[in-house]
Motif scaffolding. Structure first.
Motif, short mmCIF file in Angstrom:
data_model
loop_
_atom_site.label_atom_id
_atom_site.label_comp_id
_atom_site.label_asym_id
_atom_site.label_seq_id
_atom_site.Cartn_x
_atom_site.Cartn_y
_atom_site.Cartn_z
N VAL A 245 0.88 -1.18 0.00
CA VAL A 245 0.00 0.00 0.00
C VAL A 245 0.91 1.22 0.00
N GLU A 246 0.83 2.01 -1.09
CA GLU A 246 1.68 3.20 -1.21
C GLU A 246 1.16 4.31 -0.30
N LYS A 247 2.08 5.07 0.24
CA LYS A 247 1.69 6.23 1.06
C LYS A 247 1.08 7.29 0.17
N GLN A 248 -0.04 7.89 0.63
CA GLN A 248 -0.68 8.95 -0.13
C GLN A 248 0.22 10.18 -0.17
N LYS A 249 0.10 10.90 -1.31
CA LYS A 249 0.90 12.11 -1.46
C LYS A 249 0.49 13.13 -0.41
N GLU A 250 1.45 13.63 0.33
CA GLU A 250 1.18 14.65 1.33
C GLU A 250 1.89 15.93 0.93
N LEU A 251 1.14 17.04 0.91
CA LEU A 251 1.71 18.31 0.53
C LEU A 251 2.04 19.12 1.78
N PRO A 252 3.30 19.44 1.99
CA PRO A 252 3.68 20.19 3.20
C PRO A 252 3.10 21.60 3.18
N PRO A 253 2.96 22.22 4.35
CA PRO A 253 2.45 23.60 4.41
C PRO A 253 3.39 24.55 3.69
N ILE A 254 2.83 25.66 3.20
CA ILE A 254 3.62 26.62 2.44
C ILE A 254 3.67 27.95 3.17
N ARG A 255 4.84 28.51 3.27
CA ARG A 255 4.98 29.87 3.82
C ARG A 255 5.90 30.65 2.87
N MET A 256 5.28 31.44 2.01
CA MET A 256 6.04 32.17 1.01
C MET A 256 6.52 33.52 1.55
N ASN A 257 7.70 33.92 1.11
CA ASN A 257 8.22 35.23 1.49
C ASN A 257 7.60 36.29 0.58
N VAL A 258 6.75 37.14 1.15
CA VAL A 258 6.08 38.20 0.37
C VAL A 258 6.77 39.53 0.68
N GLN A 259 7.22 40.21 -0.37
CA GLN A 259 7.95 41.47 -0.19
C GLN A 259 7.10 42.54 0.50
N GLU A 260 7.69 43.23 1.47
CA GLU A 260 7.04 44.33 2.18
C GLU A 260 5.73 43.90 2.86
N LYS A 261 5.63 42.62 3.20
CA LYS A 261 4.38 42.09 3.76
C LYS A 261 3.98 42.83 5.04
N GLU A 262 4.91 42.96 5.96
CA GLU A 262 4.60 43.56 7.26
C GLU A 262 4.30 45.06 7.14
N SER A 263 5.09 45.75 6.30
CA SER A 263 4.89 47.20 6.17
C SER A 263 3.59 47.55 5.45
N LEU A 264 3.07 46.65 4.62
CA LEU A 264 1.84 46.93 3.88
C LEU A 264 0.58 46.42 4.58
N LYS A 265 0.74 45.51 5.53
CA LYS A 265 -0.42 44.85 6.14
C LYS A 265 -1.37 45.87 6.77
N ASN A 266 -2.65 45.75 6.40
CA ASN A 266 -3.76 46.58 6.90
C ASN A 266 -3.68 48.05 6.48
N ARG A 267 -2.63 48.43 5.77
CA ARG A 267 -2.54 49.80 5.26
C ARG A 267 -3.32 49.91 3.95
#
Length: 519
Positions: A245-267
Protein backbone atom coordinates in the motif's frame (compact mmCIF):
# COMPACT_ATOMS: atom_id res chain seq x y z
CA UNK A 1 -35.79 2.98 -19.47
CA UNK A 2 -32.22 3.09 -20.79
CA UNK A 3 -31.43 6.09 -22.98
CA UNK A 4 -27.89 4.89 -23.73
CA UNK A 5 -25.78 1.82 -22.93
CA UNK A 6 -22.07 1.34 -23.68
CA UNK A 7 -19.88 -1.75 -23.27
CA UNK A 8 -16.10 -2.37 -23.40
CA UNK A 9 -15.18 1.14 -24.55
CA UNK A 10 -11.48 1.58 -25.30
CA UNK A 11 -10.00 4.74 -26.77
CA UNK A 12 -6.33 5.47 -27.39
CA UNK A 13 -4.84 8.85 -28.28
CA UNK A 14 -1.25 8.94 -29.59
CA UNK A 15 -0.61 5.40 -28.27
CA UNK A 16 -1.83 6.41 -24.79
CA UNK A 17 -4.84 4.62 -23.31
CA UNK A 18 -7.29 7.42 -22.61
CA UNK A 19 -10.48 5.50 -21.78
CA UNK A 20 -11.09 1.90 -20.68
CA UNK A 21 -14.71 1.56 -19.57
CA UNK A 22 -16.31 -1.86 -19.12
CA UNK A 23 -19.92 -0.73 -18.87
CA UNK A 24 -22.04 2.40 -18.45
CA UNK A 25 -25.77 3.10 -18.60
CA UNK A 26 -27.75 6.34 -18.73
CA UNK A 27 -31.41 6.14 -17.72
CA UNK A 28 -34.30 8.47 -18.51
CA UNK A 29 -34.20 11.76 -16.55
CA UNK A 30 -30.86 10.83 -14.97
CA UNK A 31 -28.66 13.85 -14.08
CA UNK A 32 -24.96 12.99 -14.29
CA UNK A 33 -21.97 15.22 -13.58
CA UNK A 34 -18.73 14.12 -15.27
CA UNK A 35 -15.52 15.12 -13.45
CA UNK A 36 -11.81 14.41 -13.74
CA UNK A 37 -8.47 16.10 -14.18
CA UNK A 38 -7.57 18.16 -17.25
CA UNK A 39 -6.70 15.69 -20.01
CA UNK A 40 -8.40 12.72 -18.32
CA UNK A 41 -10.75 12.18 -21.30
CA UNK A 42 -14.01 13.90 -20.28
CA UNK A 43 -14.54 15.68 -23.62
CA UNK A 44 -13.46 12.57 -25.55
CA UNK A 45 -16.03 10.45 -23.68
CA UNK A 46 -18.78 12.98 -24.47
CA UNK A 47 -17.90 12.81 -28.17
CA UNK A 48 -17.80 9.01 -28.09
CA UNK A 49 -21.27 8.85 -26.48
CA UNK A 50 -22.60 11.37 -29.03
CA UNK A 51 -21.23 9.31 -31.90
CA UNK A 52 -18.81 12.04 -32.99
CA UNK A 53 -15.74 9.89 -32.26
CA UNK A 54 -15.48 6.17 -33.02
CA UNK A 55 -13.82 4.25 -30.13
CA UNK A 56 -11.04 1.79 -30.91
CA UNK A 57 -13.17 -0.92 -29.33
CA UNK A 58 -16.66 -1.29 -27.85
CA UNK A 59 -20.34 -0.86 -28.60
CA UNK A 60 -22.81 1.96 -27.90
CA UNK A 61 -26.58 1.53 -28.10
CA UNK A 62 -28.61 4.75 -28.30
CA UNK A 63 -32.34 4.73 -27.58
CA UNK A 64 -33.44 8.17 -28.72
CA UNK A 65 -32.01 11.44 -29.95
CA UNK A 66 -28.77 12.79 -28.44
CA UNK A 67 -27.74 16.45 -28.50
CA UNK A 68 -24.13 17.48 -27.83
CA UNK A 69 -23.49 20.97 -26.46
CA UNK A 70 -19.80 21.41 -27.35
CA UNK A 71 -17.13 22.96 -25.17
CA UNK A 72 -15.84 25.44 -27.73
CA UNK A 73 -18.66 27.71 -28.83
CA UNK A 74 -18.72 29.60 -32.13
CA UNK A 75 -17.14 33.05 -31.70
CA UNK A 76 -19.43 36.01 -32.38
CA UNK A 77 -17.81 39.40 -31.87
CA UNK A 78 -21.22 41.08 -31.58
CA UNK A 79 -22.24 38.95 -28.58
CA UNK A 80 -20.71 38.10 -25.20
CA UNK A 81 -19.65 34.57 -24.31
CA UNK A 82 -22.63 34.37 -21.98
CA UNK A 83 -25.08 35.33 -24.74
CA UNK A 84 -23.59 32.74 -27.11
CA UNK A 85 -23.80 30.01 -24.45
CA UNK A 86 -27.42 30.96 -23.69
CA UNK A 87 -28.30 30.65 -27.37
CA UNK A 88 -26.62 27.24 -27.65
CA UNK A 89 -28.43 25.94 -24.57
CA UNK A 90 -31.83 27.25 -25.69
CA UNK A 91 -31.43 25.79 -29.20
CA UNK A 92 -30.40 22.41 -27.74
CA UNK A 93 -33.37 22.22 -25.34
CA UNK A 94 -35.89 23.26 -28.01
CA UNK A 95 -34.96 20.08 -29.92
CA UNK A 96 -36.11 18.03 -26.85
CA UNK A 97 -33.43 15.31 -27.10
CA UNK A 98 -33.68 12.20 -24.94
CA UNK A 99 -30.11 12.88 -23.79
CA UNK A 100 -28.26 16.19 -23.55
CA UNK A 101 -24.45 16.06 -23.35
CA UNK A 102 -23.25 19.47 -22.13
CA UNK A 103 -19.49 20.09 -22.09
CA UNK A 104 -18.58 23.01 -19.80
CA UNK A 105 -21.85 24.94 -20.35
CA UNK A 106 -21.05 27.44 -17.55
CA UNK A 107 -17.91 28.76 -19.26
CA UNK A 108 -18.10 32.56 -19.74
CA UNK A 109 -21.39 32.74 -17.80
CA UNK A 110 -21.77 35.19 -14.92
CA UNK A 111 -23.62 34.20 -11.74
CA UNK A 112 -27.04 35.35 -13.01
CA UNK A 113 -26.67 33.34 -16.23
CA UNK A 114 -25.40 30.27 -14.33
CA UNK A 115 -28.51 30.41 -12.14
CA UNK A 116 -30.62 30.80 -15.30
CA UNK A 117 -28.96 27.67 -16.72
CA UNK A 118 -29.52 25.75 -13.46
CA UNK A 119 -33.21 26.61 -13.58
CA UNK A 120 -33.51 25.57 -17.26
CA UNK A 121 -31.84 22.21 -16.66
CA UNK A 122 -33.85 21.49 -13.50
CA UNK A 123 -37.09 22.16 -15.40
CA UNK A 124 -35.99 20.04 -18.38
CA UNK A 125 -37.24 16.44 -18.32
CA UNK A 126 -34.58 14.66 -20.39
CA UNK A 127 -31.42 12.82 -19.30
CA UNK A 128 -28.29 14.89 -18.83
CA UNK A 129 -24.52 14.37 -18.71
CA UNK A 130 -22.67 17.58 -17.90
CA UNK A 131 -18.96 18.32 -17.66
CA UNK A 132 -18.31 21.22 -15.31
CA UNK A 133 -15.68 22.50 -12.90
CA UNK A 134 -18.29 24.60 -11.08
CA UNK A 135 -18.97 22.68 -7.87
CA UNK A 136 -22.00 24.79 -6.87
CA UNK A 137 -23.51 24.12 -10.32
CA UNK A 138 -22.90 20.36 -10.02
CA UNK A 139 -24.50 20.43 -6.56
CA UNK A 140 -27.60 22.18 -7.89
CA UNK A 141 -28.12 20.08 -11.05
CA UNK A 142 -26.69 16.56 -10.60
CA UNK A 143 -27.80 13.44 -8.70
CA UNK A 144 -24.95 11.18 -9.89
CA UNK A 145 -21.23 11.89 -10.36
CA UNK A 146 -19.06 10.02 -12.85
CA UNK A 147 -15.32 10.32 -12.22
CA UNK A 148 -12.67 9.50 -14.83
CA UNK A 149 -9.40 8.54 -13.14
CA UNK A 150 -6.52 6.84 -14.95
CA UNK A 151 -8.75 5.86 -17.89
CA UNK A 152 -11.37 4.18 -15.66
CA UNK A 153 -14.90 5.36 -14.84
CA UNK A 154 -16.15 5.32 -11.25
CA UNK A 155 -19.76 6.09 -10.29
CA UNK A 156 -20.89 7.91 -7.12
CA UNK A 157 -24.49 8.46 -6.06
CA UNK A 158 -25.49 12.01 -5.09
CA UNK A 159 -24.41 15.52 -6.08
CA UNK A 160 -20.86 16.90 -5.98
CA UNK A 161 -20.84 17.47 -2.21
CA UNK A 162 -21.92 13.85 -1.65
CA UNK A 163 -19.17 12.71 -4.06
CA UNK A 164 -16.57 14.80 -2.20
CA UNK A 165 -17.68 13.29 1.13
CA UNK A 166 -17.37 9.75 -0.31
CA UNK A 167 -13.90 10.56 -1.67
CA UNK A 168 -12.85 11.79 1.78
CA UNK A 169 -14.13 8.56 3.35
CA UNK A 170 -12.12 6.60 0.74
CA UNK A 171 -9.03 8.67 1.56
CA UNK A 172 -9.39 7.98 5.29
CA UNK A 173 -9.94 4.26 4.65
CA UNK A 174 -6.84 4.15 2.45
CA UNK A 175 -4.85 5.93 5.17
CA UNK A 176 -5.90 3.24 7.67
CA UNK A 177 -4.93 0.52 5.19
CA UNK A 178 -1.52 2.15 4.76
CA UNK A 179 -0.99 2.35 8.54
CA UNK A 180 -2.01 -1.32 8.90
CA UNK A 181 0.37 -2.30 6.06
CA UNK A 182 3.26 -0.37 7.62
CA UNK A 183 2.59 -1.94 11.04
CA UNK A 184 2.46 -5.50 9.62
CA UNK A 185 5.57 -4.85 7.50
CA UNK A 186 7.47 -3.55 10.54
CA UNK A 187 6.42 -6.56 12.66
CA UNK A 188 7.56 -9.01 9.95
CA UNK A 189 10.88 -7.19 9.46
CA UNK A 190 11.51 -7.25 13.23
CA UNK A 191 10.59 -10.96 13.38
CA UNK A 192 12.96 -11.76 10.48
CA UNK A 193 15.81 -9.84 12.12
CA UNK A 194 15.20 -11.57 15.46
CA UNK A 195 15.16 -15.09 13.92
CA UNK A 196 18.29 -14.38 11.85
CA UNK A 197 20.08 -13.13 14.96
CA UNK A 198 19.07 -16.27 16.89
CA UNK A 199 20.20 -18.42 13.98
CA UNK A 200 23.64 -16.80 14.06
CA UNK A 201 23.96 -17.47 17.80
CA UNK A 202 22.66 -21.06 17.51
CA UNK A 203 26.01 -22.45 16.22
CA UNK A 204 28.15 -20.80 18.88
CA UNK A 205 29.41 -23.19 21.58
CA UNK A 206 28.16 -22.29 25.07
CA UNK A 207 31.04 -21.45 27.47
CA UNK A 208 29.88 -24.13 29.95
CA UNK A 209 30.42 -26.94 27.39
CA UNK A 210 33.84 -28.53 26.76
CA UNK A 211 35.35 -29.27 23.31
CA UNK A 212 34.59 -33.00 23.36
CA UNK A 213 31.01 -32.42 24.51
CA UNK A 214 30.54 -29.69 21.88
CA UNK A 215 31.24 -32.24 19.11
CA UNK A 216 28.32 -34.33 20.34
CA UNK A 217 25.83 -31.42 20.49
CA UNK A 218 26.95 -29.80 17.22
CA UNK A 219 24.23 -31.53 15.12
CA UNK A 220 21.62 -30.28 17.60
CA UNK A 221 22.74 -26.64 17.14
CA UNK A 222 22.91 -27.04 13.37
CA UNK A 223 19.34 -28.38 13.35
CA UNK A 224 18.22 -25.51 15.58
CA UNK A 225 19.90 -22.99 13.26
CA UNK A 226 18.22 -24.48 10.21
CA UNK A 227 14.84 -24.34 11.92
CA UNK A 228 15.34 -20.66 12.80
CA UNK A 229 16.47 -19.90 9.25
CA UNK A 230 13.39 -21.68 7.87
CA UNK A 231 11.14 -19.62 10.14
CA UNK A 232 12.92 -16.44 9.01
CA UNK A 233 12.44 -17.52 5.38
CA UNK A 234 8.71 -18.03 6.04
CA UNK A 235 8.47 -14.48 7.42
CA UNK A 236 10.35 -13.19 4.35
CA UNK A 237 7.87 -14.96 2.05
CA UNK A 238 4.97 -13.43 3.97
CA UNK A 239 6.62 -10.02 3.61
CA UNK A 240 7.07 -10.49 -0.14
CA UNK A 241 3.43 -11.53 -0.56
CA UNK A 242 2.13 -8.66 1.54
CA UNK A 243 -0.09 -6.41 -0.62
CA UNK A 244 1.88 -3.19 -0.88
CA UNK A 245 0.00 0.00 0.00
CA UNK A 246 1.68 3.20 -1.21
CA UNK A 247 1.69 6.23 1.06
CA UNK A 248 -0.68 8.95 -0.13
CA UNK A 249 0.90 12.11 -1.46
CA UNK A 250 1.18 14.65 1.33
CA UNK A 251 1.71 18.31 0.53
CA UNK A 252 3.68 20.19 3.20
CA UNK A 253 2.45 23.60 4.41
CA UNK A 254 3.62 26.62 2.44
CA UNK A 255 4.98 29.87 3.82
CA UNK A 256 6.04 32.17 1.01
CA UNK A 257 8.22 35.23 1.49
CA UNK A 258 6.08 38.20 0.37
CA UNK A 259 7.95 41.47 -0.19
CA UNK A 260 7.04 44.33 2.18
CA UNK A 261 4.38 42.09 3.76
CA UNK A 262 4.60 43.56 7.26
CA UNK A 263 4.89 47.20 6.17
CA UNK A 264 1.84 46.93 3.88
CA UNK A 265 -0.42 44.85 6.14
CA UNK A 266 -3.76 46.58 6.90
CA UNK A 267 -2.54 49.80 5.26
CA UNK A 268 -4.44 51.35 2.34
CA UNK A 269 -2.28 50.27 -0.60
CA UNK A 270 -4.68 50.97 -3.49
CA UNK A 271 -7.11 53.88 -3.46
CA UNK A 272 -9.71 54.79 -6.06
CA UNK A 273 -11.12 58.33 -6.04
CA UNK A 274 -14.07 59.07 -8.31
CA UNK A 275 -12.97 56.32 -10.71
CA UNK A 276 -15.38 56.11 -13.64
CA UNK A 277 -16.04 53.14 -15.89
CA UNK A 278 -16.71 54.15 -19.46
CA UNK A 279 -16.26 52.52 -22.88
CA UNK A 280 -16.76 55.10 -25.62
CA UNK A 281 -20.21 56.53 -24.81
CA UNK A 282 -21.35 53.60 -22.65
CA UNK A 283 -21.31 54.06 -18.87
CA UNK A 284 -20.20 50.87 -17.04
CA UNK A 285 -20.31 52.41 -13.57
CA UNK A 286 -20.63 55.91 -12.22
CA UNK A 287 -17.65 57.63 -10.50
CA UNK A 288 -16.91 55.74 -7.29
CA UNK A 289 -14.42 55.57 -4.41
CA UNK A 290 -12.83 52.37 -3.07
CA UNK A 291 -9.82 51.22 -1.06
CA UNK A 292 -7.88 47.95 -0.88
CA UNK A 293 -5.72 47.27 2.19
CA UNK A 294 -2.64 45.12 2.49
CA UNK A 295 -3.67 41.49 3.09
CA UNK A 296 -7.17 41.88 1.59
CA UNK A 297 -8.52 39.03 -0.55
CA UNK A 298 -11.00 41.05 -2.62
CA UNK A 299 -13.38 39.56 -5.18
CA UNK A 300 -14.79 41.74 -7.94
CA UNK A 301 -18.26 40.60 -9.04
CA UNK A 302 -20.85 41.73 -11.57
CA UNK A 303 -22.72 40.55 -14.67
CA UNK A 304 -20.89 39.88 -17.95
CA UNK A 305 -20.11 43.18 -19.63
CA UNK A 306 -20.43 45.19 -16.40
CA UNK A 307 -16.79 46.30 -16.51
CA UNK A 308 -14.90 43.96 -14.17
CA UNK A 309 -11.90 43.52 -16.48
CA UNK A 310 -11.96 47.25 -17.24
CA UNK A 311 -11.62 48.04 -13.52
CA UNK A 312 -8.79 45.53 -13.07
CA UNK A 313 -6.88 47.10 -15.96
CA UNK A 314 -7.42 50.60 -14.53
CA UNK A 315 -5.82 49.43 -11.27
CA UNK A 316 -2.94 47.62 -13.00
CA UNK A 317 -2.19 50.61 -15.27
CA UNK A 318 -2.81 53.17 -12.47
CA UNK A 319 -5.29 55.11 -14.58
CA UNK A 320 -6.83 58.44 -13.58
CA UNK A 321 -8.15 58.36 -10.02
CA UNK A 322 -6.21 55.22 -9.03
CA UNK A 323 -3.41 55.70 -6.48
CA UNK A 324 -1.04 52.84 -5.60
CA UNK A 325 1.44 52.79 -2.70
CA UNK A 326 5.11 52.98 -3.85
CA UNK A 327 6.00 49.64 -2.24
CA UNK A 328 3.28 47.79 -4.16
CA UNK A 329 4.34 45.43 -6.94
CA UNK A 330 1.40 44.14 -8.99
CA UNK A 331 1.38 40.76 -10.75
CA UNK A 332 -1.42 40.54 -13.33
CA UNK A 333 -3.00 37.35 -14.66
CA UNK A 334 -5.31 37.46 -17.67
CA UNK A 335 -6.63 34.75 -19.98
CA UNK A 336 -5.66 36.90 -22.96
CA UNK A 337 -2.00 37.51 -22.15
CA UNK A 338 0.96 35.25 -21.54
CA UNK A 339 3.86 35.57 -19.13
CA UNK A 340 5.42 32.27 -20.22
CA UNK A 341 8.30 31.42 -22.57
CA UNK A 342 7.02 28.38 -24.47
CA UNK A 343 10.54 27.16 -25.29
CA UNK A 344 11.54 26.90 -21.62
CA UNK A 345 10.50 24.34 -19.01
CA UNK A 346 7.78 24.78 -16.40
CA UNK A 347 10.39 25.05 -13.64
CA UNK A 348 12.57 27.57 -15.52
CA UNK A 349 9.55 29.78 -16.25
CA UNK A 350 8.40 29.76 -12.63
CA UNK A 351 11.91 30.36 -11.21
CA UNK A 352 12.53 33.31 -13.53
CA UNK A 353 10.94 36.01 -11.31
CA UNK A 354 10.94 34.15 -8.00
CA UNK A 355 12.64 35.02 -4.74
CA UNK A 356 11.67 31.65 -3.22
CA UNK A 357 14.01 28.66 -2.98
CA UNK A 358 13.57 25.77 -5.40
CA UNK A 359 12.16 23.46 -2.71
CA UNK A 360 9.21 25.78 -2.08
CA UNK A 361 8.72 26.33 -5.83
CA UNK A 362 8.54 22.55 -6.34
CA UNK A 363 5.97 22.29 -3.49
CA UNK A 364 3.78 24.97 -5.14
CA UNK A 365 4.03 23.18 -8.49
CA UNK A 366 3.19 19.85 -6.82
CA UNK A 367 0.10 21.45 -5.26
CA UNK A 368 -1.01 22.39 -8.77
CA UNK A 369 -0.41 18.87 -10.09
CA UNK A 370 3.16 19.06 -11.47
CA UNK A 371 4.99 16.19 -9.74
CA UNK A 372 8.66 15.14 -10.00
CA UNK A 373 9.76 15.05 -13.67
CA UNK A 374 6.65 16.98 -14.82
CA UNK A 375 8.39 20.27 -13.98
CA UNK A 376 10.93 19.67 -16.76
CA UNK A 377 8.29 19.64 -19.51
CA UNK A 378 8.52 22.51 -21.99
CA UNK A 379 5.57 24.92 -21.91
CA UNK A 380 4.93 24.41 -25.65
CA UNK A 381 3.75 20.81 -25.04
CA UNK A 382 1.32 21.74 -22.24
CA UNK A 383 -2.47 21.86 -22.50
CA UNK A 384 -4.38 25.12 -21.98
CA UNK A 385 -5.20 24.20 -18.38
CA UNK A 386 -1.57 23.27 -17.64
CA UNK A 387 -0.36 26.61 -19.03
CA UNK A 388 -2.83 28.45 -16.79
CA UNK A 389 -1.49 26.53 -13.76
CA UNK A 390 2.10 27.35 -14.72
CA UNK A 391 1.33 31.06 -15.11
CA UNK A 392 -0.45 31.11 -11.74
CA UNK A 393 2.47 29.31 -10.06
CA UNK A 394 4.86 31.86 -11.57
CA UNK A 395 2.87 34.75 -10.06
CA UNK A 396 2.42 33.06 -6.68
CA UNK A 397 6.16 32.63 -6.11
CA UNK A 398 7.22 35.86 -7.84
CA UNK A 399 8.57 39.02 -6.19
CA UNK A 400 5.09 40.60 -6.52
CA UNK A 401 3.08 41.44 -3.39
CA UNK A 402 -0.32 42.18 -4.98
CA UNK A 403 -1.92 39.62 -7.32
CA UNK A 404 -4.61 40.80 -9.74
CA UNK A 405 -6.26 37.70 -11.23
CA UNK A 406 -8.87 37.89 -14.00
CA UNK A 407 -10.85 34.62 -14.05
CA UNK A 408 -7.97 32.39 -12.85
CA UNK A 409 -10.21 29.30 -12.55
CA UNK A 410 -11.20 29.15 -16.23
CA UNK A 411 -9.86 25.94 -17.86
CA UNK A 412 -8.76 24.45 -14.51
CA UNK A 413 -10.08 21.09 -13.31
CA UNK A 414 -11.70 20.86 -9.87
CA UNK A 415 -8.57 19.45 -8.25
CA UNK A 416 -6.49 22.38 -9.55
CA UNK A 417 -9.17 24.89 -8.44
CA UNK A 418 -9.08 23.42 -4.93
CA UNK A 419 -5.27 23.60 -4.94
CA UNK A 420 -5.41 27.25 -6.03
CA UNK A 421 -7.96 27.94 -3.26
CA UNK A 422 -5.50 26.53 -0.73
CA UNK A 423 -2.54 28.46 -2.15
CA UNK A 424 -4.40 31.80 -2.22
CA UNK A 425 -5.76 31.23 1.30
CA UNK A 426 -2.20 30.66 2.56
CA UNK A 427 -0.80 33.55 0.49
CA UNK A 428 0.11 36.44 2.82
CA UNK A 429 0.09 39.16 0.18
CA UNK A 430 -2.94 40.95 -1.31
CA UNK A 431 -5.26 39.44 -3.91
CA UNK A 432 -7.87 41.10 -6.15
CA UNK A 433 -9.67 38.64 -8.39
CA UNK A 434 -12.73 37.93 -10.52
CA UNK A 435 -14.29 34.49 -10.80
CA UNK A 436 -17.57 32.98 -11.92
CA UNK A 437 -16.85 30.00 -9.62
CA UNK A 438 -19.06 30.84 -6.63
CA UNK A 439 -17.55 28.20 -4.34
CA UNK A 440 -14.02 29.45 -5.10
CA UNK A 441 -14.95 33.10 -4.47
CA UNK A 442 -16.79 32.28 -1.23
CA UNK A 443 -13.81 30.30 0.04
CA UNK A 444 -11.22 33.05 -0.51
CA UNK A 445 -12.82 36.52 -0.46
CA UNK A 446 -12.65 38.71 2.64
CA UNK A 447 -13.86 41.80 0.76
CA UNK A 448 -16.33 42.35 -2.10
CA UNK A 449 -16.36 44.94 -4.88
CA UNK A 450 -19.65 44.66 -6.76
CA UNK A 451 -20.64 46.36 -10.01
CA UNK A 452 -24.44 46.44 -10.11
CA UNK A 453 -26.79 48.67 -12.08
CA UNK A 454 -23.88 50.97 -13.11
CA UNK A 455 -22.76 51.42 -9.51
CA UNK A 456 -19.58 50.19 -7.83
CA UNK A 457 -20.28 49.11 -4.26
CA UNK A 458 -17.72 48.01 -1.64
CA UNK A 459 -18.46 45.55 1.18
CA UNK A 460 -15.98 44.57 3.91
CA UNK A 461 -16.75 40.93 4.57
CA UNK A 462 -17.10 37.57 2.87
CA UNK A 463 -19.06 36.98 -0.33
CA UNK A 464 -21.53 34.84 1.61
CA UNK A 465 -22.29 37.69 4.03
CA UNK A 466 -22.59 40.13 1.13
CA UNK A 467 -25.05 37.82 -0.67
CA UNK A 468 -27.11 37.40 2.52
CA UNK A 469 -27.25 41.17 2.96
CA UNK A 470 -28.37 41.65 -0.66
CA UNK A 471 -31.09 39.02 -0.27
CA UNK A 472 -32.32 40.63 2.94
CA UNK A 473 -32.36 44.03 1.26
CA UNK A 474 -34.30 42.49 -1.62
CA UNK A 475 -36.82 40.92 0.78
CA UNK A 476 -37.20 44.19 2.69
CA UNK A 477 -37.70 46.11 -0.55
CA UNK A 478 -40.28 43.59 -1.73
CA UNK A 479 -42.20 43.84 1.55
CA UNK A 480 -42.26 47.64 1.23
CA UNK A 481 -43.58 47.37 -2.34
CA UNK A 482 -46.24 44.83 -1.26
CA UNK A 483 -47.39 47.13 1.55
CA UNK A 484 -47.67 50.05 -0.88
CA UNK A 485 -49.64 47.92 -3.39
CA UNK A 486 -51.96 46.66 -0.63
CA UNK A 487 -52.71 50.27 0.30
CA UNK A 488 -53.42 51.16 -3.34
CA UNK A 489 -55.69 48.09 -3.71
CA UNK A 490 -57.67 49.11 -0.61
CA UNK A 491 -57.94 52.63 -2.01
CA UNK A 492 -59.13 51.36 -5.41
CA UNK A 493 -61.72 49.07 -3.76
CA UNK A 494 -63.03 52.02 -1.75
CA UNK A 495 -63.43 54.14 -4.86
CA UNK A 496 -65.08 51.29 -6.78
CA UNK A 497 -67.65 50.77 -4.02
CA UNK A 498 -68.71 54.40 -4.32
CA UNK A 499 -68.42 55.00 -8.08
CA UNK A 500 -67.31 52.00 -10.17
CA UNK A 501 -65.75 52.63 -13.59
CA UNK A 502 -63.83 50.82 -16.31
CA UNK A 503 -60.63 52.78 -15.48
CA UNK A 504 -60.84 51.83 -11.78
CA UNK A 505 -61.44 48.14 -12.63
CA UNK A 506 -58.46 48.18 -14.98
CA UNK A 507 -56.25 49.78 -12.29
CA UNK A 508 -57.51 47.25 -9.71
CA UNK A 509 -56.58 44.31 -11.99
CA UNK A 510 -53.14 45.85 -12.67
CA UNK A 511 -52.48 46.13 -8.92
CA UNK A 512 -53.54 42.51 -8.34
CA UNK A 513 -51.18 41.34 -11.10
CA UNK A 514 -48.32 43.38 -9.56
CA UNK A 515 -49.04 41.84 -6.14
CA UNK A 516 -48.97 38.31 -7.58
CA UNK A 517 -45.68 39.04 -9.39
CA UNK A 518 -44.00 40.30 -6.20
CA UNK A 519 -45.17 37.28 -4.21
Amino acid sequence: MKVLEANNIHLEVRERLLLSIDHLVIHEKERIGLVGRNGSGKTSLMHVLAGKIEPDQGTIVQNGTIQLLPQLKQIDSAKSGGEITQRYVSEALIKSPKLLLADEPTTHLDTDHIEWLEKKLLEWQGALVVVSHDRAFLDAVCTVIWEIDESRLRIYKGNYSAYAAQKETERQRYELEYEKYEQTKKQLEQAIAAKQKKAERAVKKPKSIGSSEARNVKPYFAKKQKKLQTTAKTFETRLEKLDKVEKQKELPPIRMNVQEKESLKNRVIIRGEQVEGKVRTRILWKPADFVIRGGDKAVLIGPNGSGKTTLLKKIVHKDAGVFVAPAVRIGYFSQHMTILDTERTILDNVKETSLQDETLIRIVLARLGFWREDVFKKVKVLSGGERVKTALAKLLVSDMNVLVLDEPTNFLDIEAIQALESLLTDYEGTVLFTSHDRHFAEKIATKVLAIHEIKLNVFDGTLKKYTERQRKAGRDGTEEQLLLIEMKIAEALGKMSIEPSYELEKEFQRLLAAKRALK
